[in-house]
Structure formats: C-alpha cells, structure tokens
Design an enzyme around this catalytic site. Sequence first.
Site, PDB file in Angstrom:
ATOM      1  N   HIS A   1       0.825  -1.060   0.020  1.00 36.10           N
ATOM      2  CA  HIS A   1      -0.091   0.062  -0.190  1.00 36.10           C
ATOM      3  C   HIS A   1       0.854   1.224  -0.040  1.00 36.10           C
ATOM      4  CE1 HIS A   1      -3.220  -2.604   1.120  1.00 36.10           C
ATOM      5  NE2 HIS A   1      -2.521  -3.302   1.887  1.00 36.10           N
TER       6      HIS A   1
ATOM      7  N   GLU B   1       9.663   8.626 -16.427  1.00 37.45           N
ATOM      8  CA  GLU B   1       8.093   9.130 -16.547  1.00 37.45           C
ATOM      9  C   GLU B   1       7.559   8.716 -17.985  1.00 37.45           C
ATOM     10  OE1 GLU B   1       7.969  13.551 -14.879  1.00 37.45           O
ATOM     11  OE2 GLU B   1       9.995  13.062 -15.435  1.00 37.45           O
TER      12      GLU B   1
END
Length: 483
Positions: free
Chosen positions: A174, A308
């Site tokens: 998480h 990216e």
Amino acid sequence: MDLDDEHEFARDAHLPPQATTLWHGRFTGGPSESLLAYTVSLPYDQRMWSDDIAGSCAHVRMLARVGLLDGAERDAILAALDAVGAEMASGSFAFVESDEDIHTAIERRVTEIAGAAGGKLHTARSRNDQVATALRLWCKRELGDVAVRLVEMQEALLDQAIGAGDAYLPGYTHLQRAQPVLLSHHLMAHGWALGRDVSRLVDALRRLDVSPLGAGALAGSSLPIDPVGTARDLGFAKAFDNSLDAVSDRDFVAEAVFDLAMIGIHLSRIGEEWVLWTSGEFGFARLDDGYATGSSMLPQKKNPDIAELARGKSGRLIGNLTGLLSTLKGLPMAYNRDLQEDKEPLFDSVEQVTLAVAALTGMIATATFDTGRMAAAADEESMAATDLAEFLVRGGTPFREAHAIVGAHVQANLAGKGSLADLVRADERLGAEAAELVRPGVGVRMRSSRGGAGPAARDAQIESYRAMLADEIGTLRTLVDPG
Ligand code: ARG
C-alpha cells in the site's frame, strides 16, 4: 460550405487505369486521389521490404521447382529482386505515386527490371498470403530482438543487484513501509517479471512460426504449388493447414501487441518506482547525468524523464492492443482490408518498447543508490513488528495472540510510552533477546525462507535467476537468427 465543396470527392483527380494498379484489367477508370490517399500503407509498411523480398524469392524458387517458371525466368526474377533489395538497402529505390504498399512497389520495380519474366512473379500468389508471410517474418526478427534486449535489461538488474550487496530498504505494501527487504531482492523482482515477458515472446514466436504462403487470396490454387517447400525455404517450422485461416489470422499480431503492452506495464511500474526513488522525499537513487534531464527554467532540477515516459507511454501500448482487438472483432472470413490496420499498432509497440528498454537499461545500469537513506527509512523500529510476533510464535504462542501482544507495544510506542525496544525488553514474554530484533539491520536478515528478502534466500535466488538467464539465452539462440 457550398454545395460544390460537399461534392469535392466527385471532382477528385483520377489516375489513368493502366500502369497504376495491379488490378487495372477489370477497370475502365483509374483510382481516385482520395482513394489512394486513404488506402495507402506504404509510409509504414516499407519497413517490411526485406521480408517481402525474402518471401518473393522463396516463391520464385518454388515456382521454378514445380515447373511454373523455367530456369531463365527464375534467374531473371531473382536477379531483379536482388537489385530491388540493393536499391532499398541503399535508399535509392524510387517510389512512385501509385505504389500503394511495399508489395506493389516491389513487384512494379521487379517487372521494370526483369521485363516479361517479372509478370510471372505473382503466379499463384495474392497480396493476402504475401502480406501475412512478410509480417510473420518481420515479427520473427523484431520480437526476437525485443526478447534479446529484455535479457540485457535483466542482466543490468542482476549486475546492480550484485553490486548492492546487503544494502536494504523498506519493502512496501500500500506504499506504506512494511518490512525491510534487500535492495538486490527488490531489483531482481523486476527481473523476474521481465523473464515472464521473455517467455511470453518465445511462446508467441513459436506459435507464429507458420508460413501462410500458398494460401493465395483465400483458397489456395489450381496450380501445382508447394507451400511446404516455401515454408521450409523461409525457415518456418511448418506450412498452414487451412488457406482461409492462413490469410485472415492475425492472432499472432494481437498476441505480440499484448506481450508488448505487458512489457510496457512492467516498465511503467519500474518507471513509477524510479520517479519516487529519485525524488527528494525518498532520495534512494541518483541518476547519471546521461540519463536525466534538466529544467529550462529551474536551474537546480534533475528530472527522471525516462522513467516518466516509461510510465506515460504504457498508455499507448495498451491503446494499440485495444485498437487492434477492436479491428479484428467481427471480421468475416477471410482477408478484409481492415487487416491492414494490424501494422501500425504492431510497429509502434515494437518501436516504443525497444526504445524504452534501451533507455531504462542504461538508466538503471548507471544509477547509484543512497543506501544510507534506504537503511534509515527501513530501520524504523516498527518495521520489526512481524519479527517480534514470529519470535513469540517460535516460543509456542499462537500467531493471532502474538500479533495482539506486539500490536499493543506498537500502540504504546506511538503513544509516547517508550521506544519499542525498551517496551519489548520490559515484557517478560519477549525480553532482551527479542529486543535485539529491533536493532538496525537485523530484521532483513531474518527473511530466510525460500524466495524471501534476506541474504541467504537471496543468494539462492541469484543462482536461479542466473539459470533463468542461461535458459533464455539458450532458447533465443535457437529461435533468433544470429545474423
Ligand atoms: N497493404 C495490404 C495490407 O496490409 C496488403 C494486402 C492487400 N490485399 C488486398 N486484397 N487488397 O493488408
């Protein structure tokens, strides 16, 4: 818009019917400019020129073997195909306006060079089996190349893993710190994912290794052609069994585009992590100058653009897959011009994945790690909570109870009632021995089970990772043309 504009299409220039198309016999008028502009595939299918020529050469040799060409005709056409290949390779091939695709361009030029014999090249052949053959040959080479590059990326990950020694960082679930893991373990996690990508490409290469040549337009031929002979000549594992399937099957393209999208998703996940790792907040990794970019305005910036774009471009790889599947859905047997839409997504996905793998491999291979920051983030006392619970389990406490005992100490620690180590030491169920588990660097060594994140399991993993690489390299040697 006046009425005339609306009917612009009716005033399209028409090319003369002769010498413009391969099908002019049945037509009195030539193709309109707008038809050519809309249906042309030459701008992108040019890249298959060598595959088209290879398919034609095998076809010509077969036609001669079965007596449909004499030796002189065969040699004239093969010499012309050779000359066209030289023109293509040197960039001197002159395309003309009516060259609709690479197949028509090459046949036109062969006929110009070989004269009358050139008119026999297309005997018992259609562009439908021709294009499917060329595309499969293209895939065999290019997908093999992608697989080889993925192996190089796996090797770069292994090299960095070995270089990382026993450095460790927080492992996350998480995106919350969970348990410390070795950096080498983390890096190899991505390498295993790439290994599945390689094996998927190998599967795809094996399944697509079928020659469609000889299927004709859709139904085969009345002439005594030899599809098995051309399959063997072209290095295919076998020839098609059903002509309709042979010319309309694009499963292999869809499968390749899926495999490439899956690779793109793996690269995107790597990219996302490196964006995080190179941020000021994490500070886990530093990029080499050659693999980072600056800002036009902000002088201090060093940006992870490769990472990216690996994340960003995965979108179009998924788009290529969904677009292609939508094109294929609902096509009746056999060839439909819709199938021309198979190429751009495939070519784009191969190109983008090839570029991404090269850039990311360089980025990872040249990066350095701030192992001090990684360790500091992983040395938070609460990261030992599971080890403390497992300490109690070793003494016979049921895990659920152990979880509650340790959870209470974490809560007390959070409430400011002392360090976790002190709280543990003071609890007689845990004590001094358990408190040792909270010390920096101890936790990661505890994960010794098979495939676990600690050093002993990691050492075994490096061996199996190396075996995977050797296996991949051996398999690719048998599948990929070393030339
Ligand atoms: N450029 C076409 C394609 O990629 C070649 C096949 C054309 N066949 C035809 N029957 N018009 O699919």
